[in-house]
Design a protein around this motif. Structure first.
Motif, mmCIF file in Angstrom:
data_model
loop_
_atom_site.group_PDB
_atom_site.id
_atom_site.type_symbol
_atom_site.label_atom_id
_atom_site.label_comp_id
_atom_site.label_asym_id
_atom_site.label_seq_id
_atom_site.Cartn_x
_atom_site.Cartn_y
_atom_site.Cartn_z
ATOM 1 N N THR A 387 0.804 -1.220 0.000
ATOM 2 C CA THR A 387 0.000 0.000 0.000
ATOM 3 C C THR A 387 0.838 1.272 0.000
ATOM 4 O O THR A 387 2.051 1.254 0.263
ATOM 5 N N VAL A 388 0.159 2.377 -0.267
ATOM 6 C CA VAL A 388 0.807 3.689 -0.211
ATOM 7 C C VAL A 388 1.429 3.911 1.160
ATOM 8 O O VAL A 388 2.565 4.410 1.284
ATOM 9 N N GLU A 389 0.706 3.517 2.212
ATOM 10 C CA GLU A 389 1.214 3.718 3.571
ATOM 11 C C GLU A 389 2.481 2.894 3.813
ATOM 12 O O GLU A 389 3.455 3.389 4.411
ATOM 13 N N ALA A 390 2.488 1.634 3.342
ATOM 14 C CA ALA A 390 3.680 0.795 3.512
ATOM 15 C C ALA A 390 4.850 1.352 2.713
ATOM 16 O O ALA A 390 5.988 1.407 3.196
ATOM 17 N N MET A 391 4.581 1.776 1.483
ATOM 18 C CA MET A 391 5.660 2.326 0.647
ATOM 19 C C MET A 391 6.161 3.671 1.176
ATOM 20 O O MET A 391 7.337 3.999 1.025
ATOM 21 N N THR A 392 5.304 4.414 1.812
ATOM 22 C CA THR A 392 5.737 5.655 2.448
ATOM 23 C C THR A 392 6.713 5.364 3.577
ATOM 24 O O THR A 392 7.699 6.092 3.777
ATOM 25 N N ASP A 393 6.471 4.289 4.303
ATOM 26 C CA ASP A 393 7.401 3.895 5.364
ATOM 27 C C ASP A 393 8.712 3.393 4.769
ATOM 28 O O ASP A 393 9.789 3.614 5.339
ATOM 29 N N VAL A 394 8.632 2.701 3.613
ATOM 30 C CA VAL A 394 9.858 2.292 2.921
ATOM 31 C C VAL A 394 10.667 3.523 2.533
ATOM 32 O O VAL A 394 11.887 3.581 2.732
ATOM 33 N N ARG A 395 9.987 4.514 1.991
ATOM 34 C CA ARG A 395 10.670 5.759 1.592
ATOM 35 C C ARG A 395 11.310 6.431 2.802
ATOM 36 O O ARG A 395 12.412 7.000 2.712
ATOM 37 N N ALA A 417 -0.127 -6.143 -10.678
ATOM 38 C CA ALA A 417 1.174 -5.531 -10.948
ATOM 39 C C ALA A 417 1.018 -4.067 -11.347
ATOM 40 O O ALA A 417 1.774 -3.193 -10.900
ATOM 41 N N ARG A 418 0.022 -3.770 -12.175
ATOM 42 C CA ARG A 418 -0.208 -2.380 -12.589
ATOM 43 C C ARG A 418 -0.605 -1.510 -11.389
ATOM 44 O O ARG A 418 -0.149 -0.369 -11.248
ATOM 45 N N ALA A 419 -1.443 -2.064 -10.521
ATOM 46 C CA ALA A 419 -1.868 -1.305 -9.344
ATOM 47 C C ALA A 419 -0.699 -1.040 -8.408
ATOM 48 O O ALA A 419 -0.575 0.057 -7.835
ATOM 49 N N LEU A 424 3.547 2.787 -6.326
ATOM 50 C CA LEU A 424 4.923 3.264 -6.170
ATOM 51 C C LEU A 424 5.126 4.619 -6.850
ATOM 52 O O LEU A 424 5.851 5.474 -6.335
ATOM 53 N N ARG A 425 4.467 4.838 -7.984
ATOM 54 C CA ARG A 425 4.594 6.134 -8.676
ATOM 55 C C ARG A 425 3.979 7.267 -7.855
ATOM 56 O O ARG A 425 4.368 8.431 -8.015
ATOM 57 N N GLN A 426 3.035 6.930 -6.985
ATOM 58 C CA GLN A 426 2.443 7.960 -6.134
ATOM 59 C C GLN A 426 3.374 8.339 -4.987
ATOM 60 O O GLN A 426 3.297 9.455 -4.467
ATOM 61 N N THR A 498 -4.191 1.217 -1.045
ATOM 62 C CA THR A 498 -4.062 1.889 0.251
ATOM 63 C C THR A 498 -4.449 0.929 1.365
ATOM 64 O O THR A 498 -5.060 -0.123 1.117
ATOM 65 N N ASP A 499 -4.111 1.293 2.594
ATOM 66 C CA ASP A 499 -4.506 0.455 3.728
ATOM 67 C C ASP A 499 -6.025 0.321 3.817
ATOM 68 O O ASP A 499 -6.540 -0.667 4.356
ATOM 69 N N ASP A 500 -6.744 1.297 3.297
ATOM 70 C CA ASP A 500 -8.200 1.262 3.333
ATOM 71 C C ASP A 500 -8.794 0.464 2.182
ATOM 72 O O ASP A 500 -9.932 0.007 2.263
ATOM 73 N N HIS A 501 -8.013 0.264 1.102
ATOM 74 C CA HIS A 501 -8.533 -0.493 -0.043
ATOM 75 C C HIS A 501 -7.367 -1.106 -0.814
ATOM 76 O O HIS A 501 -6.743 -0.459 -1.654
ATOM 77 N N ALA A 502 -7.085 -2.381 -0.514
ATOM 78 C CA ALA A 502 -5.998 -3.103 -1.183
ATOM 79 C C ALA A 502 -6.471 -4.508 -1.541
ATOM 80 O O ALA A 502 -6.109 -5.490 -0.879
ATOM 81 N N PRO A 503 -7.307 -4.624 -2.599
ATOM 82 C CA PRO A 503 -7.855 -5.946 -2.975
ATOM 83 C C PRO A 503 -6.839 -6.786 -3.758
ATOM 84 O O PRO A 503 -7.064 -7.173 -4.910
ATOM 85 N N VAL A 504 -5.706 -7.073 -3.132
ATOM 86 C CA VAL A 504 -4.615 -7.765 -3.824
ATOM 87 C C VAL A 504 -5.063 -9.130 -4.336
ATOM 88 O O VAL A 504 -4.790 -9.494 -5.484
ATOM 89 N N ASP A 505 -5.747 -9.888 -3.505
ATOM 90 C CA ASP A 505 -6.151 -11.238 -3.913
ATOM 91 C C ASP A 505 -7.150 -11.212 -5.061
ATOM 92 O O ASP A 505 -7.146 -12.101 -5.911
ATOM 93 N N GLN A 506 -8.000 -10.188 -5.092
ATOM 94 C CA GLN A 506 -8.977 -10.097 -6.172
ATOM 95 C C GLN A 506 -8.325 -9.632 -7.471
ATOM 96 O O GLN A 506 -8.735 -10.045 -8.555
#
Length: 517
Positions: A387-395, A417-419, A424-426, A498-506
């Motif tokens: 998610t954006v939140e996880a990648m923000t912590d990576v940054r 993969a596109r999502a 990451l681009r965000q 995002t942490d609020d919407h990350a339908p990875v499995d779908q």
């Protein structure tokens, strides 16, 4: 004085026959608690048993839970109706025995079907959960019937047994998740549970009816057969960890070559004699990114989300002496396998048994030159690491010139993969993706097939052409995409995770291969 009809309650509230037929509270409590606990043991172990073939995804969990709930509903409804039409004492023993036999044979049956008749796997898996679940769930209404003697106590009896059933289900869930799966193989758990159910059935028959309607010899033979068949069934594990069915397979063509297989998927290839040998294409792509991003042999402070066989940490420790690698690996069993069977070196590699997202929060700001994402639950990246939140912590933990590089797996139209690349681009200023030309839309003829895709992100420029050259030097046929080409590949309708919407499995397409490239 009025006549007492057959439908009226006994004058005293308890007839002599009712007193004889009524089951004691202690026996009723044991039956209800044990049968309810057994249903949950079957449900949770089914998730682990199916993971090597269906993946440990939200869909798999939803399927298993749905079937288990259907079994509970069916068993409760049917058990109550049958108990009103026949003596429950004649039914409880056979229900326990039949469910025990099905449970004991489940590992052998499921693994054999998965290997030899995969199209039937979902149907057979459903039956191995539905049949014992329904039989065991039928026990509670049957016991309730035996406990009732007057309508005046219906609420008390039903409430007590319902509460006990729920307590049993909770106990079965907690004991299985925290104790059984961490200490015993799945085969041992299910064969052992089946044996206990059969023994319970025999004891019930002997204690309540005084006759041996179930053949002890035949039941014992069934249990022994289940154990033997399960031991020799295909798909058994060399080791079962808290999260995986694990195997280490030697490479017959390379003396030091070892493949770590988790839940049937080739997760890592390690040459214990030569850590610079990289078998999988995606690992060579990770190395190509690092080669371009940092000067040769420069030591790095590197953090790894996910360990597996520690192939890349070994590689960097060998090719960049002085590199300090820190790995967050959630599965302590995999860490033991790395140490005991894959000869993990102590120098330059520290491993913490922890969830990667939590491990990130413990890292200091701007302390890492490199963060590597290579964590998988089955064939998908755990959603909370996307998610954006996880990648923000990576940054946050990267130095201003630091680089994040990650391995992704997807198929079909590559929606996940596109999502993830859009995510990451965000967060980062520069993103480059490496993969098969057809997967990145660079082949006008071939359709995307999917597999491994490597993405690199940073707040400093990353040269995609240099990465392409490095990929060629490492004997891959991968290409790269960045800038406008990458934006076109992602598309306009893709939403970041995002942490609020990350339908990875779908988003993740069903995978077509069972090994990394």
């Amino acid at each position: 004085m009025g006549r007492v009809t057959e439908t009226d309650p006994p004058p005293s509230g308890h007839s002599e026959s009712a007193q004889r037929a009524r089951m004691g509270f202690r026996a009723a409590a044991v039956l209800v608690v044990a049968s309810s606990a057994a249903v949950l043991v079957v449900e949770i172990t089914a998730l682990r048993l199916l993971a090597p073939y269906l993946g440990l995804t939200l869909e798999t969990s939803t399927l298993v839970i749905g079937i288990a709930l259907s079994a509970i509903a069916l068993g409760s409804w049917a058990g109550g109706r049958i108990a009103d039409r026949a003596d429950p004492r004649r039914l409880i023993g056979p229900a326990l025995a039949a469910s025990g036999i099905v449970v004991a044979f489940t590992p052998a049956v499921l693994r054999s079907v998965a290997e030899w008749a995969p199209p039937l796997l979902l149907f057979i898996a459903s039956l191995t959960i539905l049949v014992p679940g329904a039989l065991l769930s039928a026990v509670t209404p049957m016991v309730t019937k035996l406990r009732l003697s007057t309508l005046a106590e219906t609420g008390t009896v039903v409430g007590q047994l319902s509460g006990l059933g729920t307590a049993g289900a909770i106990a079965g869930t907690v004991v299985t998740g925290f104790v059984l799966l961490s200490r015993f193989p799945i085969t041992a758990i299910l064969v052992g549970l089946g044996t206990l159910l059969v023994v319970g059935a025999a004891l019930f028959e002997w204690r309540t009816r005084g006759v041996r309607r179930l053949s002890a010899a035949a039941l014992a033979l069934a249990m022994v057969t289940a154990g033997l068949v399960s031991s020799f069934a295909p798909g058994s594990c060399h080791a079962e960890t808290k999260y995986h069915c694990a195997q280490v397979v030697a490479d017959p063509e390379r003396d030091g070559g070892r493949t770590l297989i988790l839940d049937g998927v080739r997760h890592s290839y390690v040459d214990v004699d030569d850590p610079t040998f990289l078998e999988f294409t995606y690992v060579r792509a990770l190395a190509a990114v690092v080669d371009v991003a940092f000067p040769a042999r420069q030591p790095l402070d590197a953090y790894y989300l996910g360990g597996g066989g520690l192939t890349f940490p070994r590689y960097l420790a060998s090719t960049r002496p002085g590199t300090r690698g820190l790995v967050s690996e959630i599965d302590a069993g995999v860490v033991r396998i790395d140490r005991d069977e894959l000869d993990t070196p102590d120098a330059g590699i520290a491993v913490r048994v922890e969830d990667g997202r939590l491990g990130l929060t413990r890292l200091p700001t701007e302390g890492q030159d490199l963060v590597v994402g290579d964590a998988f639950g089955g064939v998908s990246v755990p959603w909370h690491l996307t998610t954006v939140e996880a990648m923000t912590d990576v940054r946050r933990v990267l130095t201003p010139d630091g680089v994040y590089v990650a391995n992704l797996i997807d198929h079909g139209d590559l929606a996940f993969a596109r999502a993830e690349v859009a995510t990451l681009r965000q967060v980062f200023d520069y993103v480059v993706v490496a993969g098969e030309p057809e997967d990145l839309g660079m082949d006008p003829v071939a359709a995307p097939d999917g597999g491994n895709i490597v993405v690199a992100a940073s707040d400093r420029p990353i040269d995609p052409s240099a990465i392409h050259t490095a990929l060629d030097a490492r004997e891959t046929d991968w290409t790269t995409a960045a800038g406008a080409d990458l934006a076109a590949w992602i598309g306009d309708d893709v939403e970041p995770l995002t942490d609020d919407h990350a339908p990875v499995d779908q988003l993740l397409e069903p995978y077509q291969v069972r090994r990394p490239q």
